[in-house]
Design an enzyme around this catalytic site. Structure first.
Site, mmCIF file in Angstrom:
data_model
loop_
_atom_site.group_PDB
_atom_site.id
_atom_site.type_symbol
_atom_site.label_atom_id
_atom_site.label_comp_id
_atom_site.label_asym_id
_atom_site.label_seq_id
_atom_site.Cartn_x
_atom_site.Cartn_y
_atom_site.Cartn_z
ATOM 1 N N LYS A 1 3.014 2.341 -5.095
ATOM 2 C CA LYS A 1 4.190 1.533 -4.814
ATOM 3 C C LYS A 1 3.861 0.057 -5.031
ATOM 4 C CE LYS A 1 7.241 -0.121 -1.232
ATOM 5 N NZ LYS A 1 7.243 -0.640 0.130
ATOM 6 N N HIS B 1 0.831 0.725 3.870
ATOM 7 C CA HIS B 1 0.219 -0.593 3.724
ATOM 8 C C HIS B 1 -1.291 -0.558 3.568
ATOM 9 C CE1 HIS B 1 4.234 -1.460 5.328
ATOM 10 N NE2 HIS B 1 4.155 -2.470 4.498
ATOM 11 N N LYS C 1 3.657 -6.278 -1.976
ATOM 12 C CA LYS C 1 2.915 -7.510 -1.733
ATOM 13 C C LYS C 1 1.586 -7.202 -1.077
ATOM 14 C CE LYS C 1 6.930 -8.682 0.088
ATOM 15 N NZ LYS C 1 8.205 -9.272 0.451
ATOM 16 N N CYS D 1 -2.219 3.046 7.941
ATOM 17 C CA CYS D 1 -0.817 3.246 7.587
ATOM 18 C C CYS D 1 -0.778 3.556 6.088
ATOM 19 C CB CYS D 1 -0.008 1.983 7.883
ATOM 20 S SG CYS D 1 1.560 1.949 6.993
ATOM 21 N N CYS E 1 4.675 -2.673 8.451
ATOM 22 C CA CYS E 1 5.971 -2.005 8.649
ATOM 23 C C CYS E 1 6.810 -2.728 9.692
ATOM 24 C CB CYS E 1 5.801 -0.570 9.147
ATOM 25 S SG CYS E 1 4.948 0.544 8.039
ATOM 26 N N HIS F 1 12.035 -5.486 -5.371
ATOM 27 C CA HIS F 1 13.240 -6.116 -4.790
ATOM 28 C C HIS F 1 14.277 -6.374 -5.871
ATOM 29 C CE1 HIS F 1 9.722 -7.611 -2.368
ATOM 30 N NE2 HIS F 1 10.428 -6.990 -1.445
ATOM 31 N N CYS G 1 2.056 -1.133 13.327
ATOM 32 C CA CYS G 1 1.678 -1.582 11.979
ATOM 33 C C CYS G 1 2.466 -2.843 11.664
ATOM 34 C CB CYS G 1 1.985 -0.501 10.936
ATOM 35 S SG CYS G 1 1.810 -1.142 9.251
ATOM 36 N N HIS H 1 9.426 -9.394 -5.787
ATOM 37 C CA HIS H 1 8.828 -8.822 -7.001
ATOM 38 C C HIS H 1 9.818 -7.856 -7.656
ATOM 39 C CE1 HIS H 1 8.045 -5.151 -4.759
ATOM 40 N NE2 HIS H 1 7.343 -5.819 -3.851
HETATM 41 O O1 ME8 Z 1 11.643 -3.820 4.577
HETATM 42 N N1 ME8 Z 1 10.137 -0.286 -5.293
HETATM 43 O O2 ME8 Z 1 11.825 -5.947 3.714
HETATM 44 P P1 ME8 Z 1 10.943 -5.851 2.398
HETATM 45 C C1 ME8 Z 1 11.450 -0.291 -5.026
HETATM 46 N N2 ME8 Z 1 12.899 -6.807 5.911
HETATM 47 N N3 ME8 Z 1 12.022 -1.075 -4.105
HETATM 48 C C2 ME8 Z 1 11.229 -1.905 -3.429
HETATM 49 C C3 ME8 Z 1 9.843 -1.967 -3.652
HETATM 50 C C4 ME8 Z 1 9.305 -1.098 -4.650
HETATM 51 N N4 ME8 Z 1 8.017 -1.092 -4.972
HETATM 52 N N5 ME8 Z 1 9.336 -2.896 -2.839
HETATM 53 C C5 ME8 Z 1 10.366 -3.395 -2.128
HETATM 54 C C6 ME8 Z 1 12.029 -4.977 4.645
HETATM 55 N N6 ME8 Z 1 11.515 -2.810 -2.485
HETATM 56 C C7 ME8 Z 1 12.898 -5.407 5.796
HETATM 57 C C8 ME8 Z 1 14.303 -4.867 5.591
HETATM 58 S S1 ME8 Z 1 16.850 -4.574 6.289
HETATM 59 C C9 ME8 Z 1 17.709 -4.659 7.689
HETATM 60 C C10 ME8 Z 1 15.264 -5.157 6.687
HETATM 61 C C11 ME8 Z 1 12.862 -3.111 -1.994
HETATM 62 O O3 ME8 Z 1 10.821 -7.232 1.886
HETATM 63 C C12 ME8 Z 1 13.523 -1.857 -1.424
HETATM 64 O O4 ME8 Z 1 14.909 -2.089 -1.351
HETATM 65 O O5 ME8 Z 1 9.709 -5.078 2.656
HETATM 66 C C13 ME8 Z 1 12.924 -1.806 -0.037
HETATM 67 O O6 ME8 Z 1 13.661 -0.982 0.829
HETATM 68 C C14 ME8 Z 1 12.994 -3.272 0.328
HETATM 69 O O7 ME8 Z 1 12.739 -3.971 -0.898
HETATM 70 C C15 ME8 Z 1 11.976 -3.659 1.378
HETATM 71 O O8 ME8 Z 1 11.886 -5.063 1.392
#
Ligand code: ME8
Length: 522
Positions: free
Chosen positions: A305, A149, A308, A146, A132, A23, A129, A20
């Site tokens: 925030k 979430h 998903k 949490c 997380c 990301h 969780c 979204h």
């Molecule tokens: O945490 N605002 O994956 P994830 C800004 N797989 N950035 C956001 C966001 C938001 N609302 N939502 C997501 C994970 N992000 C793990 C990471 S790394 C070794 C493993 C971005 O799919 C932001 O960069 O939940 C956040 O840190 C990341 O997506 C989390 O993506």
């Protein structure tokens, strides 16, 4: 910073749903920095990818009634399509389910931790969780849930392997305090330092569980020499930053060249894993920590925030399809502060698009090119020394102050470019973009000062000197825009090309575009 190489990473995103706008923000921010470093000649490696193991994925796949591999394949496919549309210029896309590219590195890291005596068996009892993919304490819950979430954690009791995180507390603290592991913004360093134990326990970090029984999550990387256990998904995921470079494989030349990373970009939600667990794993494996963690805030939607699990996501495709890639990249680069939270609304997007792209940049390009075509048949000759000075005090571009008496080339060389580069190097891409828009403002002002469309009737040479100054400005703008809006920059470069003139000057050869760069939205 080492100017010769630049290794930059994004988090690897969970392949449990479509990406979204949150990301998208991480990707665009990182891409602008990667492209900037390439443009100044740094050997650059830009990594992104997907996190495909763990509970969260397995459950999401079950919901769709497919196996985990088929499920992640589908999501990865759509992530890659989005990245293509966004013009993300990553050098590699790592997938944690990739047994050839990723598993050897993840397993080698495990073996190094073991060899250092940092892994032991224990029983974990507590809360977990799934959102997380992390153990969570009672203290962290809000109303039993949490806070990230909005779901209740699960109670689990398992036999796991533990990692001696506690052993690295002193060294980790030193790294953070000395700035050897820099966290941008600086306030986040203090947040992390506050986690080193409470009063009377100044320097402690608790050991953490780094595996889960195979029965609990049947989808992950087996622990070397104990296939009843799988690597904890964060340990698996973090190792992507080195496995992707060949760590643990025979051909590890990229690893030797690029590790440690200059910058690892991430959202504040996963800072703890990156600031505490990740460097400790590296220290245990006798590898250097990354040089900098660049931590951005949240993209909110409706005040929360965007995520998903909360179901309040905005789809980047919507903006890409309606406004185009340049507009979305523009917005994410200039209109938000990288370190704070911000809320995106469709109204604000449109307003900013019309003001700064359709009007600001787009309008400047189209009227300049029209004048060049109409008065000089698309060939404007001149040199820096003959551009007349700006007359008016520029009040709008507050940062630039009083420019009266200065010429456009002087302003670019002494004001705009130094600011642009300083901010890009400090990862302040919004401020680097401000420098570009200050120049756009100055060029508008310069045109208003001289009115070349009138001047051409009384003094054609003078009008050409003015127009040459504006074209020089546009040419520089295209250069500076390249990392943030590569597509728009390429278009401007096609419309305003440069050929050297014998007398030491330059000829700008221009074309009038068939359609405006940015169509106004009503
Ligand atoms: O945490 N605002 O994956 P994830 C800004 N797989 N950035 C956001 C966001 C938001 N609302 N939502 C997501 C994970 N992000 C793990 C990471 S790394 C070794 C493993 C971005 O799919 C932001 O960069 O939940 C956040 O840190 C990341 O997506 C989390 O993506």
């Amino acid at each position: 910073m080492d100017d010769k190489k630049f290794y930059i990473t994004t988090p690897i995103f969970y392949a449990n749903a479509e990406l979204h706008l949150g990301h998208t923000y991480t990707l665009v921010l990182s891409d602008v920095l990667a492209r900037y470093h390439r443009s100044i000649g740094d050997a650059t490696f830009f990594l992104t990818g997907s996190d495909e193991h763990g509970d969260k994925i397995v459950r999401a796949a079950q919901k769709e009634g497919v196996g985990p591999q088929a499920f992640v394949n589908k999501n990865v496919e759509s992530s890659k399509k989005l990245m293509e549309k966004l013009e993300i210029s990553h050098d590699f896309f790592i997938r944690t389910s990739d047994k050839e590219a990723h598993w050897p590195g993840a397993q080698k890291l495990w073996r190094e931790l073991e060899a250092a005596g940092d892994i032991y068996k224990g029983t974990y009892q507590g809360l977990y969780c799934v959102g997380c993919e992390a153990f969570i304490t009672e203290k962290e819950l809000v109303d039993g849930k949490c806070p990230q979430h909005d779901t209740a954690p699960e109670q689990i009791k398992e036999e796991n392997y533990f990692f001696r995180l506690s052993k690295y507390a002193d060294e980790m603290k030193r790294l953070l305090e000395s700035g050897e592991l820099k966290i941008t913004p600086r306030t986040r360093t203090n947040e992390m330092l506050a986690l080193f134990g409470g009063e009377g326990h100044e320097n402690t970090l608790s050991d953490i569980s780094i595996s889960r029984p195979e029965g609990a999550i049947p989808w992950g990387i087996p622990v070397p020499n104990d296939h009843t256990q799988l690597m904890y998904v964060w340990c698996d995921a973090l190792s992507n930053y080195i496995s992707a470079l060949g760590y643990g494989r025979e051909d590890d030349i990229l690893f030797k060249t690029f590790w440690p990373a200059e910058v690892q970009v991430l959202g504040k939600d996963i800072l703890r894993f990156h600031a505490l667990l990740w460097p400790a794993l590296l220290l245990s494996a006798k590898l250097p920590p990354p040089k900098e963690l660049l931590v951005h805030g949240f993209v909110n939607s409706g005040g929360k925030k965007m995520s998903k699990s909360l179901g309040n996501v905005l789809d980047p495709h919507e903006f890409l399809d309606e406004y185009g890639v340049d507009a979305l990249r523009y917005y994410l680069t200039r209109e938000v502060s990288p370190t704070e939270d911000w809320d995106l609304t469709r109204e604000k997007f449109k307003e900013v698009y019309n003001a700064n792209l359709a009007n600001g940049l787009g309008n400047l390009v189209s009227r300049t090119l029209k004048m060049s075509e109409q008065y000089f048949a698309g060939r404007v000759t001149g040199d820096m020394a003959s551009v007349p000075p700006v007359h008016t005090r520029i009040t709008e571009a507050a940062v630039l102050g009083d420019l009266a008496g200065l010429t456009i080339p002087y302003i670019i060389t002494n004001e705009i470019l130094p600011r642009y580069h300083a901010h890009m190097r400090a990862h302040e891409i919004h401020k680097a973009a401000d420098a570009i828009w200050d120049l756009i403002g100055s060029l508008d002002q310069f045109i208003a000062d001289y009115e070349p469309f009138k001047l051409v009737k009384t003094d054609k040479d003078a009008a050409e000197r003015v127009l040459w100054g504006v074209l020089y400005g546009l040419h520089e703008i295209a250069g500076m825009l390249t990392p943030m809006m590569p597509n728009a920059a390429a278009k401007i470069n096609l419309l305003v090309s440069v050929s050297p003139e014998e007398a030491g000057g330059l000829v700008f050869v221009t074309k009038v575009p068939e359609s405006p760069l940015f169509m106004r939205k009503e």
